[in-house]
Scaffold this motif. Structure first.
Motif, mmCIF file in Angstrom:
data_model
loop_
_atom_site.group_PDB
_atom_site.id
_atom_site.type_symbol
_atom_site.label_atom_id
_atom_site.label_comp_id
_atom_site.label_asym_id
_atom_site.label_seq_id
_atom_site.Cartn_x
_atom_site.Cartn_y
_atom_site.Cartn_z
ATOM 1 N N PRO A 214 0.821 -1.219 0.000
ATOM 2 C CA PRO A 214 0.000 0.000 0.000
ATOM 3 C C PRO A 214 0.853 1.267 0.000
ATOM 4 O O PRO A 214 2.005 1.247 0.435
ATOM 5 C CB PRO A 214 -0.797 -0.125 1.295
ATOM 6 N N VAL A 215 0.281 2.377 -0.510
ATOM 7 C CA VAL A 215 0.980 3.650 -0.597
ATOM 8 C C VAL A 215 0.149 4.719 0.098
ATOM 9 O O VAL A 215 -1.062 4.796 -0.111
ATOM 10 C CB VAL A 215 1.203 4.062 -2.080
ATOM 11 N N LEU A 216 0.775 5.521 0.941
ATOM 12 C CA LEU A 216 0.118 6.672 1.541
ATOM 13 C C LEU A 216 0.498 7.891 0.715
ATOM 14 O O LEU A 216 1.659 8.286 0.677
ATOM 15 C CB LEU A 216 0.565 6.856 2.997
ATOM 16 N N LEU A 217 -0.484 8.467 0.046
ATOM 17 C CA LEU A 217 -0.225 9.558 -0.901
ATOM 18 C C LEU A 217 -0.709 10.874 -0.304
ATOM 19 O O LEU A 217 -1.891 11.017 0.031
ATOM 20 C CB LEU A 217 -0.943 9.281 -2.222
ATOM 21 N N ALA A 218 0.199 11.831 -0.172
ATOM 22 C CA ALA A 218 -0.148 13.147 0.359
ATOM 23 C C ALA A 218 0.252 14.212 -0.651
ATOM 24 O O ALA A 218 1.286 14.110 -1.306
ATOM 25 C CB ALA A 218 0.552 13.391 1.693
ATOM 26 N N GLY A 219 -0.581 15.229 -0.780
ATOM 27 C CA GLY A 219 -0.274 16.307 -1.717
ATOM 28 C C GLY A 219 -1.263 17.443 -1.568
ATOM 29 O O GLY A 219 -2.340 17.272 -0.991
ATOM 30 N N SER A 220 -0.909 18.614 -2.096
ATOM 31 C CA SER A 220 -1.777 19.780 -2.007
ATOM 32 C C SER A 220 -2.970 19.629 -2.933
ATOM 33 O O SER A 220 -2.993 18.743 -3.807
ATOM 34 C CB SER A 220 -0.992 21.040 -2.372
ATOM 35 N N ALA A 221 -3.958 20.497 -2.770
ATOM 36 C CA ALA A 221 -5.136 20.480 -3.631
ATOM 37 C C ALA A 221 -4.721 20.698 -5.082
ATOM 38 O O ALA A 221 -3.913 21.580 -5.386
ATOM 39 C CB ALA A 221 -6.117 21.568 -3.189
ATOM 40 N N GLY A 222 -5.257 19.873 -5.982
ATOM 41 C CA GLY A 222 -4.955 20.017 -7.400
ATOM 42 C C GLY A 222 -3.657 19.375 -7.847
ATOM 43 O O GLY A 222 -3.254 19.529 -8.994
ATOM 44 N N SER A 223 -2.977 18.656 -6.952
ATOM 45 C CA SER A 223 -1.699 18.053 -7.316
ATOM 46 C C SER A 223 -1.837 16.727 -8.035
ATOM 47 O O SER A 223 -0.853 16.179 -8.516
ATOM 48 C CB SER A 223 -0.840 17.847 -6.051
ATOM 49 N N LYS A 225 -3.811 13.848 -6.796
ATOM 50 C CA LYS A 225 -3.989 12.659 -5.949
ATOM 51 C C LYS A 225 -5.141 11.775 -6.459
ATOM 52 O O LYS A 225 -4.994 10.564 -6.575
ATOM 53 C CB LYS A 225 -4.271 13.085 -4.504
ATOM 54 N N THR A 226 -6.274 12.408 -6.769
ATOM 55 C CA THR A 226 -7.430 11.644 -7.233
ATOM 56 C C THR A 226 -7.137 10.993 -8.578
ATOM 57 O O THR A 226 -7.524 9.838 -8.833
ATOM 58 C CB THR A 226 -8.667 12.553 -7.347
ATOM 59 N N THR A 227 -6.449 11.716 -9.455
ATOM 60 C CA THR A 227 -6.090 11.164 -10.767
ATOM 61 C C THR A 227 -5.251 9.908 -10.602
ATOM 62 O O THR A 227 -5.485 8.889 -11.273
ATOM 63 C CB THR A 227 -5.311 12.214 -11.591
ATOM 64 N N ILE A 228 -4.274 9.948 -9.700
ATOM 65 C CA ILE A 228 -3.435 8.774 -9.460
ATOM 66 C C ILE A 228 -4.272 7.626 -8.904
ATOM 67 O O ILE A 228 -4.115 6.474 -9.303
ATOM 68 C CB ILE A 228 -2.286 9.140 -8.496
ATOM 69 N N ALA A 229 -5.183 7.944 -7.969
ATOM 70 C CA ALA A 229 -6.023 6.919 -7.375
ATOM 71 C C ALA A 229 -6.897 6.242 -8.427
ATOM 72 O O ALA A 229 -7.060 5.021 -8.418
ATOM 73 C CB ALA A 229 -6.902 7.530 -6.281
ATOM 74 N N VAL A 230 -7.427 7.008 -9.354
ATOM 75 C CA VAL A 230 -8.252 6.449 -10.421
ATOM 76 C C VAL A 230 -7.431 5.521 -11.305
ATOM 77 O O VAL A 230 -7.853 4.426 -11.667
ATOM 78 C CB VAL A 230 -8.901 7.562 -11.258
ATOM 79 N N HIS A 231 -6.209 5.966 -11.636
ATOM 80 C CA HIS A 231 -5.357 5.105 -12.459
ATOM 81 C C HIS A 231 -5.006 3.812 -11.720
ATOM 82 O O HIS A 231 -4.907 2.753 -12.341
ATOM 83 C CB HIS A 231 -4.067 5.859 -12.832
#
Length: 231
Positions: A214-223, A225-231
């Motif tokens: 598993p990966v814990l992904l942190a980033g600012s708004a618009g960076s 994160k959701t796009t990566i999660a969808v992929h």
């Protein structure tokens, strides 16, 4: 072959355009992708702009505006290749004015004024390179040759800086090669909507996708994160 990226605003415009006009855009995109920048495409570089901005003819009155960015390949994230970033589709008389419009934080270079234009018959060796990417000592190598010509045909050994040109601030749509190989597929993609198009990721995003979970992904708004999660 250059991968082709569409700006989301341009994609929205094409979705509302008649199929006959889309067909002309498809033909130009297919030629640009394969490096056929001369002939009917009549690619011009806007002179006087710090970062190379190009226009390509779709018919006697309209032009596609595009830049060239080095970005990671999805198959090989550690390899940077040139991508065509197609920003806009404008009337010929408005090309320079629109090219100066600041559409996004990544496009501040489009604000600069173009003094004149010149045509190129084929892609230069490094179409996305800036003047700063060419060693200063190379200026004396060609004597009194046109400095623009020296830019388009850089000296042996000159390479663009190996940096990722896409920041992730714009959600570029990446056209699959099949969409440019067939006009019918291109029309179908535009009719179906954005869910049929792949989003272009940056090298960092591709590298995150390749990690074992598993990966814990942190980033600012618009960076992204959701796009990566969808992929």
């Amino acid at each position: 072959m250059y991968p082709v990226l569409l700006h989301p605003d341009l994609y929205g415009m094409l979705r509302q355009t008649a199929p006959s006009a889309r067909a002309r855009v498809w033909k130009t995109l297919a030629r640009l992708r394969s490096g056929q920048w001369g002939g009917g495409t009549r690619v011009k570089r806007l002179r006087g702009i710090g970062r190379p901005v190009y226009e390509a003819r779709t018919d006697s009155g309209d032009r596609l505006l595009f830049t060239v960015a080095r970005s990671a390949s999805a198959e090989q994230p550690d390899r940077l290749i040139s991508h065509l970033q197609v920003w806009d589709w404008v009337e010929h008389d408005d090309a320079v004015r629109v090219a100066r419009r600041n559409r996004a934080p990544e496009a501040e270079f489009l604000e600069l004024e173009a003094a004149e234009q010149f045509e190129i018959g084929e892609p230069p060796p490094f179409p996305g390179a800036c003047f700063d990417d060419i060693p200063a000592e190379s200026d004396s190598a060609e004597g009194d040759a046109d400095p623009l010509l020296r830019f388009l045909l850089p000296p042996d050994g000159a390479e663009p800086l190996p940096t990722e040109d896409l920041s992730g601030g714009i959600r570029w749509f990446q056209l699959a090669p099949a969409a440019l190989a067939s006009e019918a597929d291109f029309q179908r993609l535009l009719d179906l909507g954005g869910e049929e198009l792949e989003l272009k990721l940056t090298r960092e995003q591709y590298e995150i996708l390749s990690l074992d979970g598993p990966v814990l992904l942190a980033g600012s708004a618009g960076s992204g994160k959701t796009t990566i999660a969808v992929h």
